[in-house]
Design a protein around this motif. Sequence first.
Motif, PDB file in Angstrom:
ATOM      1  N   PRO A  75       0.813  -1.221   0.000  1.00 37.29           N
ATOM      2  CA  PRO A  75       0.000   0.000   0.000  1.00 37.29           C
ATOM      3  C   PRO A  75       0.843   1.266   0.000  1.00 37.29           C
ATOM      4  N   VAL A  76       1.957   1.256   0.717  1.00 38.53           N
ATOM      5  CA  VAL A  76       2.849   2.417   0.739  1.00 38.53           C
ATOM      6  C   VAL A  76       3.469   2.629  -0.640  1.00 38.53           C
ATOM      7  N   MET A  77       3.849   1.537  -1.284  1.00 38.78           N
ATOM      8  CA  MET A  77       4.431   1.634  -2.622  1.00 38.78           C
ATOM      9  C   MET A  77       3.442   2.241  -3.601  1.00 38.78           C
ATOM     10  N   VAL A  78       2.182   1.800  -3.546  1.00 36.21           N
ATOM     11  CA  VAL A  78       1.160   2.340  -4.448  1.00 36.21           C
ATOM     12  C   VAL A  78       0.963   3.829  -4.207  1.00 36.21           C
ATOM     13  N   ALA A  79       0.943   4.247  -2.941  1.00 35.10           N
ATOM     14  CA  ALA A  79       0.774   5.670  -2.630  1.00 35.10           C
ATOM     15  C   ALA A  79       1.914   6.504  -3.195  1.00 35.10           C
ATOM     16  N   SER A  80       3.101   5.896  -3.309  1.00 33.69           N
ATOM     17  CA  SER A  80       4.264   6.631  -3.816  1.00 33.69           C
ATOM     18  C   SER A  80       4.202   6.861  -5.324  1.00 33.69           C
ATOM     19  N   LEU A  81       3.241   6.232  -5.995  1.00 31.63           N
ATOM     20  CA  LEU A  81       3.164   6.326  -7.458  1.00 31.63           C
ATOM     21  C   LEU A  81       2.460   7.582  -7.940  1.00 31.63           C
ATOM     22  N   GLU A  82       2.008   8.424  -7.033  1.00 36.25           N
ATOM     23  CA  GLU A  82       1.307   9.641  -7.439  1.00 36.25           C
ATOM     24  C   GLU A  82       2.194  10.480  -8.359  1.00 36.25           C
ATOM     25  N   ALA A 118       2.863   3.763 -19.075  1.00 36.77           N
ATOM     26  CA  ALA A 118       2.803   2.899 -17.894  1.00 36.77           C
ATOM     27  C   ALA A 118       1.445   2.211 -17.810  1.00 36.77           C
ATOM     28  N   PHE A 119       0.383   2.964 -18.057  1.00 34.86           N
ATOM     29  CA  PHE A 119      -0.951   2.366 -18.015  1.00 34.86           C
ATOM     30  C   PHE A 119      -1.127   1.335 -19.127  1.00 34.86           C
ATOM     31  N   GLU A 120      -0.514   1.578 -20.266  1.00 32.34           N
ATOM     32  CA  GLU A 120      -0.588   0.600 -21.357  1.00 32.34           C
ATOM     33  C   GLU A 120       0.097  -0.700 -20.960  1.00 32.34           C
ATOM     34  N   ARG A 121       1.237  -0.592 -20.275  1.00 25.44           N
ATOM     35  CA  ARG A 121       1.930  -1.793 -19.798  1.00 25.44           C
ATOM     36  C   ARG A 121       1.061  -2.571 -18.821  1.00 25.44           C
ATOM     37  N   LEU A 122       0.431  -1.855 -17.894  1.00 25.26           N
ATOM     38  CA  LEU A 122      -0.394  -2.510 -16.884  1.00 25.26           C
ATOM     39  C   LEU A 122      -1.631  -3.141 -17.506  1.00 25.26           C
ATOM     40  N   GLU A 123      -2.259  -2.434 -18.447  1.00 21.15           N
ATOM     41  CA  GLU A 123      -3.426  -2.992 -19.138  1.00 21.15           C
ATOM     42  C   GLU A 123      -3.039  -4.249 -19.909  1.00 21.15           C
ATOM     43  N   ALA A 124      -1.867  -4.238 -20.523  1.00 17.97           N
ATOM     44  CA  ALA A 124      -1.407  -5.405 -21.278  1.00 17.97           C
ATOM     45  C   ALA A 124      -1.224  -6.613 -20.371  1.00 17.97           C
ATOM     46  N   MET A 125      -0.767  -6.379 -19.129  1.00 16.51           N
ATOM     47  CA  MET A 125      -0.603  -7.488 -18.193  1.00 16.51           C
ATOM     48  C   MET A 125      -1.959  -8.104 -17.863  1.00 16.51           C
ATOM     49  N   VAL A 152       6.032  -1.695  -9.468  1.00 22.94           N
ATOM     50  CA  VAL A 152       7.250  -1.384  -8.723  1.00 22.94           C
ATOM     51  C   VAL A 152       8.265  -0.643  -9.600  1.00 22.94           C
ATOM     52  N   ASP A 153       8.249  -0.909 -10.900  1.00 24.14           N
ATOM     53  CA  ASP A 153       9.173  -0.218 -11.809  1.00 24.14           C
ATOM     54  C   ASP A 153       9.034   1.293 -11.732  1.00 24.14           C
ATOM     55  N   TYR A 154       7.868   1.787 -11.338  1.00 27.83           N
ATOM     56  CA  TYR A 154       7.616   3.228 -11.302  1.00 27.83           C
ATOM     57  C   TYR A 154       7.721   3.814  -9.895  1.00 27.83           C
ATOM     58  N   CYS A 155       8.071   2.986  -8.931  1.00 34.43           N
ATOM     59  CA  CYS A 155       8.220   3.472  -7.554  1.00 34.43           C
ATOM     60  C   CYS A 155       9.458   4.364  -7.454  1.00 34.43           C
ATOM     61  N   PRO A 156       9.327   5.605  -6.977  1.00 30.47           N
ATOM     62  CA  PRO A 156      10.478   6.515  -6.920  1.00 30.47           C
ATOM     63  C   PRO A 156      11.442   6.242  -5.766  1.00 30.47           C
ATOM     64  N   ASN A 157      11.026   5.411  -4.821  1.00 25.68           N
ATOM     65  CA  ASN A 157      11.873   5.088  -3.666  1.00 25.68           C
ATOM     66  C   ASN A 157      12.601   3.784  -3.950  1.00 25.68           C
ATOM     67  N   PRO A 158      13.912   3.824  -4.220  1.00 24.01           N
ATOM     68  CA  PRO A 158      14.621   2.603  -4.615  1.00 24.01           C
ATOM     69  C   PRO A 158      14.646   1.531  -3.531  1.00 24.01           C
ATOM     70  N   LEU A 159      14.687   1.929  -2.272  1.00 26.40           N
ATOM     71  CA  LEU A 159      14.714   0.939  -1.187  1.00 26.40           C
ATOM     72  C   LEU A 159      13.362   0.255  -1.053  1.00 26.40           C
ATOM     73  N   LEU A 160      12.299   1.033  -1.144  1.00 28.55           N
ATOM     74  CA  LEU A 160      10.953   0.465  -1.095  1.00 28.55           C
ATOM     75  C   LEU A 160      10.731  -0.447  -2.293  1.00 28.55           C
ATOM     76  N   ALA A 161      11.181  -0.015  -3.464  1.00 24.02           N
ATOM     77  CA  ALA A 161      11.021  -0.816  -4.676  1.00 24.02           C
ATOM     78  C   ALA A 161      11.758  -2.146  -4.554  1.00 24.02           C
ATOM     79  N   LEU A 162      12.979  -2.113  -4.025  1.00 27.38           N
ATOM     80  CA  LEU A 162      13.764  -3.339  -3.879  1.00 27.38           C
ATOM     81  C   LEU A 162      13.061  -4.331  -2.972  1.00 27.38           C
TER      82      LEU A 162
END
Length: 282
Positions: A109-116, A123-130, A159-169
């Motif tokens: 949930p924290v990671m998703v909030a960081s995607l603002e 990015a949305f095209e990639r997610l829709e394709a998945m 996660v590829d779009y998460c700006p926090n590298p530690l959270l993303a890892l």
Amino acid sequence: MSQSTRRTRPEMIGEAIKEYIARHGLGPGDRLPQESHLVEALDASKGTIREALRGLAAQGLIQTRTGPGGGAFICEVSDDRAMELLSNYFFFRPPTIHDIYEVRKQLQPVMVASLEGQLDESAFERLEAMLTHYDHPPASQEEEQAQRLKELEFHLVLVDYCPNPLLALNCRFMIRLLMSLTTCRRIYAQPYPELRQRGYHYQRRLLEALRRNAMDEAREIMAEHMQAAQALMEAREATLDKAFFRAGAGDDETPSREYLALRDYSAHPVMDAVDTTAPPTG
């Protein structure tokens, strides 16, 4: 310092080389000084320098090339390499499904909030394709397994779009564990249509919230998704364990209904119908 934590001379030289890289602002593709320079600057033998460089290469930090123009070149540690090193730490003490989801419930949930403000149309095209990989019932058990992995890959794309590298890892590592953990593979190898249905339902809602930039809603959806996924995975783990132990009992004990159902499905898979408009239960 204890014997187990005392660093060897090559390890100390390796740390000195990393410090040199940081102080001089070197990056991927840059070349380290020649071996003769390192020998003189670090007051170490050629053998020690070479062993130190081998250690850095094993960590994925440098790559050595031979021939004209060769030498030691700095590398960026890839995600795959980082995941491999982390996985080795847990090789003899693998986390449980419960362990993984207890962490995911906190981080996702924290990671998703960081995607603002981080998601553009590509990015949305990639997610829709998945989503298209598992928006329909599978035609075989093999496809069902592939769909489950694609559903996890949806989270990797986020996660590829998460700006926090530690959270993303940390988020990425939890997902990779679910892809490789033996217990999870047992679950994915058996029919479990509800897992796909729930995953698709939550991810569709999540994607719609992200498109509206409704970040609080997106965070709540992800929290619900992780809670539901944990319940489903732990319930199926318990069912498979029960079926396994009953199936391994003596001839005088009848195998459980769960085991027989799973065995029969493997021989004659039955397609499931999906109602993606129905709200999740549980």
